[in-house]
Design an enzyme around this catalytic site. Structure first.
Site, mmCIF file in Angstrom:
data_model
loop_
_atom_site.group_PDB
_atom_site.id
_atom_site.type_symbol
_atom_site.label_atom_id
_atom_site.label_comp_id
_atom_site.label_asym_id
_atom_site.label_seq_id
_atom_site.Cartn_x
_atom_site.Cartn_y
_atom_site.Cartn_z
ATOM 1 N NE ARG A 155 -9.221 -13.958 11.316
ATOM 2 C CZ ARG A 155 -10.373 -13.647 11.360
ATOM 3 N NH1 ARG A 155 -11.580 -14.284 11.888
ATOM 4 N NH2 ARG A 155 -10.636 -12.255 11.007
ATOM 5 C CG HIS A 158 -13.091 -13.461 8.184
ATOM 6 N ND1 HIS A 158 -12.461 -14.779 8.119
ATOM 7 C CD2 HIS A 158 -12.193 -12.461 7.367
ATOM 8 C CE1 HIS A 158 -11.291 -14.756 7.548
ATOM 9 N NE2 HIS A 158 -10.743 -13.428 7.276
ATOM 10 C CG HIS A 160 -11.448 -8.345 5.552
ATOM 11 N ND1 HIS A 160 -11.224 -8.580 7.235
ATOM 12 C CD2 HIS A 160 -10.893 -9.557 5.009
ATOM 13 C CE1 HIS A 160 -10.668 -9.637 7.500
ATOM 14 N NE2 HIS A 160 -10.394 -10.362 6.284
ATOM 15 C CD GLU A 164 -7.339 -11.764 4.175
ATOM 16 O OE1 GLU A 164 -8.164 -11.583 4.751
ATOM 17 O OE2 GLU A 164 -7.387 -13.117 3.847
ATOM 18 C CG HIS A 203 -11.658 -14.545 2.840
ATOM 19 N ND1 HIS A 203 -12.296 -13.435 2.784
ATOM 20 C CD2 HIS A 203 -10.629 -14.549 3.946
ATOM 21 C CE1 HIS A 203 -11.609 -12.603 3.629
ATOM 22 N NE2 HIS A 203 -10.676 -13.267 4.239
ATOM 23 C CD GLU A 226 -7.173 -9.580 11.430
ATOM 24 O OE1 GLU A 226 -7.311 -10.898 11.904
ATOM 25 O OE2 GLU A 226 -7.559 -9.396 10.372
ATOM 26 C CG HIS A 338 14.380 1.546 -6.452
ATOM 27 N ND1 HIS A 338 15.347 0.899 -5.726
ATOM 28 C CD2 HIS A 338 13.081 1.273 -6.220
ATOM 29 C CE1 HIS A 338 14.286 0.347 -4.800
ATOM 30 N NE2 HIS A 338 13.498 0.505 -5.069
ATOM 31 C CG HIS A 340 8.451 2.102 -5.823
ATOM 32 N ND1 HIS A 340 8.941 0.841 -6.837
ATOM 33 C CD2 HIS A 340 9.492 1.660 -4.804
ATOM 34 C CE1 HIS A 340 9.717 -0.025 -6.192
ATOM 35 N NE2 HIS A 340 10.114 0.565 -5.076
ATOM 36 C CD GLU A 345 10.003 -0.563 -1.458
ATOM 37 O OE1 GLU A 345 10.870 -1.438 -0.776
ATOM 38 O OE2 GLU A 345 10.528 0.042 -2.258
ATOM 39 C CG HIS A 384 13.780 3.427 -1.552
ATOM 40 N ND1 HIS A 384 12.850 3.965 -2.663
ATOM 41 C CD2 HIS A 384 13.648 2.002 -1.778
ATOM 42 C CE1 HIS A 384 12.308 3.299 -3.006
ATOM 43 N NE2 HIS A 384 12.469 2.030 -2.586
#
Length: 462
Positions: A155, A158, A160, A164, A203, A226, A338, A340, A345, A384
């Site tokens: 890959r 490149h 971003h 990542e 990277h 992408e 629970h 968050h 999530e 959830h």
């Protein structure tokens, strides 16, 4: 009259094709469509799930795939058969959409997506597919990319706009990077390892093992694509050769044969050891930052129903915008009720079969089913659970756009609330039930993956 063997074979093949085209008249759905009674095996006492006579006041989970059932919209004496077109395989994958629990109510947007429904971009030596806000409208905080690199496939270099984060699903991969201070980084990773590259850090990735590697990439913006990656070859292809010549202090003809467009993923040469490939030179230096982490090598927290590993900025300091938990859940276990408070999530299901009900306040709740390769979204603060409904371990990644993993346990909360208030709220008028409940929660012990008591399992199996 004598027939040749070839004619007999052709006739047999034709009959075989004809038999395939004929509907299976003895299937439960077809018999109901035809107004016929169900076969004896479907008239058991009690009747099996998805039949008119079935009753279940407790909305127990049903493993439609494991039990080879054909989900139909019957629930506690209500519903009817389906007369129109029917996708049985899809119904088996999402039985709680076909027959929702009686506790589901109101409208919630779709919170489930399968990577198998994502478009695959096929390249030399690999492929990639993504789940972003375009595929799953509720994936607003994070986007995911599933990528495969064959042995030696690269890959290409490149960077971003987004940070990542990645989890290695299978195989081995080499990562390289350059930090903000000009230090270089190289590491070889295997299944269960992570990497994290902050915004703008350049990277590259390369498959190492004989069968290459596959990994999950997470970006801290649901609108990520992408296609918007900054790629080395793409940049040079859109820069005048005269400028490239001046930049590298070389004659322009040196660059006559550089790629005319991005390479993205391509087959590279076999890499040597990190020691052999470590750059050398007067101004070269190694990075002082650790961009990788061995998540599965962490000492897990053992619970009654499985194991939990949490990786965030506390034990992986470079990861400032992504926190994650790895769950390994035994059959029959429950990721306890629970919520968050600090992020949505973004769940990725690696192995097993699961049921999740999401409570969104205002009397609204909806249940979804998940299989390997599926993505689930639970917006922040929505209550959830995750239930392992299959006969094998359930492996899940919980991923958050946050620097720290945080959750509130319903069990712990009620255990640390004054007893009088709990009983007045839940058990007023039922003193015996209230006392049993208070006895169970008095320790207020958080058990992230909990395994029901044996007696409860037996009730579940009735």
């Amino acid at each position: 009259m004598r027939f040749s063997s070839s004619i007999i074979l052709l006739g047999a093949a034709a009959l075989s094709e004809l038999s395939i085209a004929i509907p299976i008249q003895d299937s439960p759905r077809q018999r109901l469509l035809d107004g016929k009674p169900l076969p004896a095996k479907y008239r058991k006492n009690p009747p099996p799930p998805y039949t008119p006579g079935h009753r279940d006041p407790y909305d127990k989970a049903v493993d439609a795939i494991g039990d080879d059932l054909d989900p139909l919209p019957y629930r506690n004496g209500q519903g009817a058969s389906v007369l129109g077109p029917w996708n049985r395989d899809r119904a088996r994958q999402s039985p709680d959409l076909v027959r929702p629990p009686s506790t589901d109510h109101g409208n919630l947007p779709n919170l489930r997506w399968s990577f198998v429904d994502s478009h695959i971009r096929i390249e030399e030596g690999g492929w990639t597919r993504q789940t972003t806000v375009r595929e799953l409208g509720t994936s607003v905080e994070l986007a995911g990319v599933n990528m495969r690199l064959d042995e030696g496939a690269i890959r290409e270099l490149h960077w971003h706009k987004e940070a990542e984060w990645a989890y290695v699903l299978e195989g081995r991969v080499r990562v390289t990077a350059l930090d903000y201070e000009g230090g270089n980084f190289i590491d070889d990773l295997e299944k269960g390892d992570l990497w994290y590259f902050p915004s703008g850090v350049p990277h590259s990735l390369q498959g190492l093992s004989p069968n290459g590697t596959e990994f999950l990439l997470i970006f801290d913006d649901g609108n990520f694509s992408e296609e918007s990656t900054f790629i080395l070859t793409d940049w040079l292809a859109h820069t005048p050769k005269s400028v490239i010549s001046q930049n590298f202090h070389l004659p322009p003809e040196i660059f006559d044969h550089i790629p005319k467009s991005e390479k993205y993923i391509f087959q590279g040469s076999q890499p040597g050891s990190i020691k052999d490939e470590q750059p050398t030179g007067k101004h070269i230096k190694k990075s002082k930052y650790q961009f990788t982490h061995k998540m599965l090598a962490q000492e897990p927290k053992s619970t009654t129903g499985g194991q939990v590993r949490i990786t965030d900025s506390k034990n992986f300091p470079i990861s400032k915008t992504i926190a994650a938990a790895h769950l390994d859940m035994q059959p029959g276990s429950l990721r306890e009720m629970h919520w968050h408070p600090n992020a949505d999530e973004w769940s990725f299901f690696i192995r097993g079969r699961a049921r999740v009900t999401i409570f969104a306040a205002e009397g609204t709740a909806r249940t979804f089913d998940y299989l390997p390769g599926d993505v689930g979204i639970v917006p922040r603060n929505m209550g959830h659970f995750i239930e392992n409904i299959g006969d094998e371990p359930l492996e899940v990644l919980e991923i958050f756009r946050a620097d720290e993993f945080r959750d509130f346990s319903l069990f712990q909360w009620l255990g640390e609330t004054p007893k009088r208030m709990v009983v007045d709220t839940l058990f007023k008028g039922d003193k015996e039930a209230g006392e049993k409940f208070l006895e169970k929660i008095k320790g207020a012990e958080k058990d992230e993956i909990t395994l029901p008591d044996k007696g409860l399992k037996e009730v579940k199996d009735l």
